[in-house]
Scaffold this motif. Structure first.
Motif, mmCIF file in Angstrom:
data_model
loop_
_atom_site.group_PDB
_atom_site.id
_atom_site.type_symbol
_atom_site.label_atom_id
_atom_site.label_comp_id
_atom_site.label_asym_id
_atom_site.label_seq_id
_atom_site.Cartn_x
_atom_site.Cartn_y
_atom_site.Cartn_z
ATOM 1 N N PRO A 106 0.805 -1.224 0.000
ATOM 2 C CA PRO A 106 0.000 0.000 0.000
ATOM 3 C C PRO A 106 0.837 1.273 0.000
ATOM 4 O O PRO A 106 0.443 2.275 -0.598
ATOM 5 C CB PRO A 106 -0.826 -0.118 1.276
ATOM 6 N N GLY A 107 1.987 1.237 0.668
ATOM 7 C CA GLY A 107 2.851 2.407 0.673
ATOM 8 C C GLY A 107 3.348 2.745 -0.714
ATOM 9 O O GLY A 107 3.413 3.924 -1.110
ATOM 10 N N PHE A 108 3.657 1.712 -1.507
ATOM 11 C CA PHE A 108 4.104 1.921 -2.880
ATOM 12 C C PHE A 108 2.936 2.307 -3.790
ATOM 13 O O PHE A 108 3.081 3.114 -4.702
ATOM 14 C CB PHE A 108 4.786 0.653 -3.398
ATOM 15 N N TRP A 109 1.773 1.720 -3.527
ATOM 16 C CA TRP A 109 0.594 2.005 -4.356
ATOM 17 C C TRP A 109 0.299 3.496 -4.430
ATOM 18 O O TRP A 109 -0.177 3.986 -5.451
ATOM 19 C CB TRP A 109 -0.636 1.313 -3.785
ATOM 20 N N LYS A 110 0.542 4.207 -3.351
ATOM 21 C CA LYS A 110 0.159 5.622 -3.293
ATOM 22 C C LYS A 110 0.824 6.448 -4.385
ATOM 23 O O LYS A 110 0.294 7.479 -4.798
ATOM 24 C CB LYS A 110 0.476 6.192 -1.912
ATOM 25 N N TYR A 111 1.983 5.999 -4.849
ATOM 26 C CA TYR A 111 2.665 6.739 -5.917
ATOM 27 C C TYR A 111 1.961 6.552 -7.256
ATOM 28 O O TYR A 111 1.904 7.469 -8.074
ATOM 29 C CB TYR A 111 4.127 6.280 -6.015
ATOM 30 N N GLU A 112 1.437 5.349 -7.480
ATOM 31 C CA GLU A 112 0.726 5.063 -8.714
ATOM 32 C C GLU A 112 -0.745 5.442 -8.631
ATOM 33 O O GLU A 112 -1.380 5.729 -9.655
ATOM 34 C CB GLU A 112 0.845 3.561 -9.047
ATOM 35 N N TRP A 113 -1.262 5.491 -7.392
ATOM 36 C CA TRP A 113 -2.685 5.728 -7.173
ATOM 37 C C TRP A 113 -2.893 6.889 -6.186
ATOM 38 O O TRP A 113 -3.458 6.702 -5.101
ATOM 39 C CB TRP A 113 -3.351 4.461 -6.631
ATOM 40 N N PRO A 114 -2.490 8.099 -6.531
ATOM 41 C CA PRO A 114 -2.603 9.221 -5.592
ATOM 42 C C PRO A 114 -4.045 9.612 -5.279
ATOM 43 O O PRO A 114 -4.297 10.258 -4.254
ATOM 44 C CB PRO A 114 -1.870 10.357 -6.310
ATOM 45 N N LYS A 115 -4.998 9.222 -6.131
ATOM 46 C CA LYS A 115 -6.393 9.606 -5.912
ATOM 47 C C LYS A 115 -7.171 8.574 -5.103
ATOM 48 O O LYS A 115 -8.320 8.823 -4.722
ATOM 49 C CB LYS A 115 -7.093 9.820 -7.256
ATOM 50 N N THR A 116 -6.578 7.425 -4.843
ATOM 51 C CA THR A 116 -7.271 6.348 -4.135
ATOM 52 C C THR A 116 -7.082 6.501 -2.630
ATOM 53 O O THR A 116 -5.960 6.665 -2.147
ATOM 54 C CB THR A 116 -6.744 4.974 -4.584
ATOM 55 N N ASP A 117 -8.178 6.449 -1.882
ATOM 56 C CA ASP A 117 -8.124 6.566 -0.425
ATOM 57 C C ASP A 117 -7.941 5.175 0.175
ATOM 58 O O ASP A 117 -8.902 4.434 0.365
ATOM 59 C CB ASP A 117 -9.408 7.212 0.092
ATOM 60 N N PHE A 118 -6.691 4.847 0.488
ATOM 61 C CA PHE A 118 -6.390 3.515 1.010
ATOM 62 C C PHE A 118 -6.734 3.360 2.488
ATOM 63 O O PHE A 118 -6.607 2.277 3.043
ATOM 64 C CB PHE A 118 -4.913 3.180 0.768
ATOM 65 N N SER A 119 -7.191 4.441 3.134
ATOM 66 C CA SER A 119 -7.634 4.325 4.524
ATOM 67 C C SER A 119 -9.009 3.664 4.604
ATOM 68 O O SER A 119 -9.449 3.252 5.680
ATOM 69 C CB SER A 119 -7.682 5.705 5.185
ATOM 70 N N LYS A 120 -9.684 3.573 3.449
ATOM 71 C CA LYS A 120 -11.003 2.957 3.393
ATOM 72 C C LYS A 120 -10.885 1.608 2.685
ATOM 73 O O LYS A 120 -10.666 1.550 1.475
ATOM 74 C CB LYS A 120 -11.984 3.858 2.645
ATOM 75 N N THR A 121 -11.013 0.541 3.434
ATOM 76 C CA THR A 121 -10.892 -0.791 2.838
ATOM 77 C C THR A 121 -11.693 -1.804 3.638
ATOM 78 O O THR A 121 -11.839 -1.664 4.860
ATOM 79 C CB THR A 121 -9.428 -1.245 2.762
#
Length: 324
Positions: A18-33
């Protein structure tokens, strides 16, 4: 033996970060899962590395000469509109964003789970209101199943369930439409004036070939770490509808099932497996399934899926697979 494509696909798969995903997915809210991120794997391709079709092109059935009668298609019929989406095309794109009879739909196919589902792309969000979504591929897998994303919020969706599992639209669900996974000839017979999806660029992929050769006779699925089903092989097929499930082998034996809840399931020969031979039109005959319900004097189609048993067990372990 699986193809080189499939081997490379598996070899490059790594657990997602998830930490790496944020670079490819800056618009995705990974706090919601709603899922454990450890269950999600990167399958190798990046975001949109498997390109969805957003501007589909169709030809009338009468103009189609390169699809064998027994090749599988997803047949979508709404009112008087009829469209066939061949798996020879979806094998390489996995998602088609389209509209039929005024309804925005996404036609989806996950080769690794053998899951073909057509969704209504409209949802109503409690805060955002009515939305029409269009979908792309994340390059990620959970339980070996395609994880899609919507381009409006970049939330992630589980294709098998039609549910948002990560992001702003967490918990939202897509409506599944009643369609048929059928042979091209079956679609043609019942819809002689129907349209057929063709590739936007015929040279883009090896349309008609199966890059997962002999996959449905493999002993184990790719990128799956969950429990296996009892009594049936992991990559055998399961027909599921309305909270019930039957092994395809069972339906091939009995040909017809009528349930106490009113479902009528019929098996007929004449459809190739898309995941057997290197050429889809030469695959083993797995037959055609129709699932309908009695409505007065007529039978009407209801939603169903034909999935690999391991995927059914992973996502719906509470639904027993009927084998005899």
């Amino acid at each position: 033996m699986v193809s080189v494509c499939a081997v490379l696909f598996c070899a490059f798969a790594v657990k997602a970060d998830p930490g790496f995903w944020k670079y490819e997915w800056p618009k995705t809210d990974f706090s919601k899962t709603s899922v454990d991120f450890k269950e999600i794997f990167s399958g190798g391709p990046p975001k949109d590395g498997i390109p969805a079709i957003d501007n589909p092109i169709f030809k009338p059935i009468a103009e189609i000469s390169n699809i064998k009668p027994t090749e599988p298609v997803i047949g979508v019929v709404v009112e008087k509109a009829a469209k066939a989406y061949p798996l020879r095309v979806l094998m390489w794109h996995e998602i088609v964003n389209d509209t039929i009879a005024g309804i925005p739909i996404s036609v989806t196919f996950c080769p690794l789970c053998n899951t073909s589902i057509v969704f209504d792309r409209r949802i109503t969000h409690p805060e955002k209101g009515p939305l029409v979504l269009d979908f792309g591929t994340t390059g990620k897998l959970r339980n070996s199943d395609l994880v899609m994303y919507d381009r409006q919020t970049e939330s992630w969706w589980q294709q098998f369930l039609g549910e948002a599992i990560v992001g702003d639209l967490l918990g939202q669900s897509l409506k599944m439409l009643p369609v048929r996974i059928e042979s091209f000839q079956k679609f043609k017979t019942r819809n002689p004036d129907g349209l057929v999806l063709i590739p936007n660029n015929i040279s883009m992929r090896q349309y008609g070939r199966n890059p997962y050769e002999r996959y449905d006779s493999s002993p184990t699925p790719f990128l799956y770490r969950g429990a296996m089903p009892d009594r049936v092989a992991p990559l055998s097929r399961v027909v599921a509808s309305e909270g019930q499930a039957w092994s395809l082998e069972y339906l091939q034996r009995v040909k017809r099932v009528e349930t106490s809840s009113g479902l009528v399931i019929i098996w007929e020969k004449g459809q190739n497996s898309a995941l057997d031979a290197s050429v889809i039109g030469e695959g083993v005959d797995i037959g055609n399934i129709t699932v309908q319900r009695q409505d007065g004097e007529k039978l009407v189609d209801v939603p169903y899926t034909v999935d690999f048993a391991f995927a059914h067990h992973a996502f719906r372990p509470e639904i027993e697979i009927i084998t005899d």
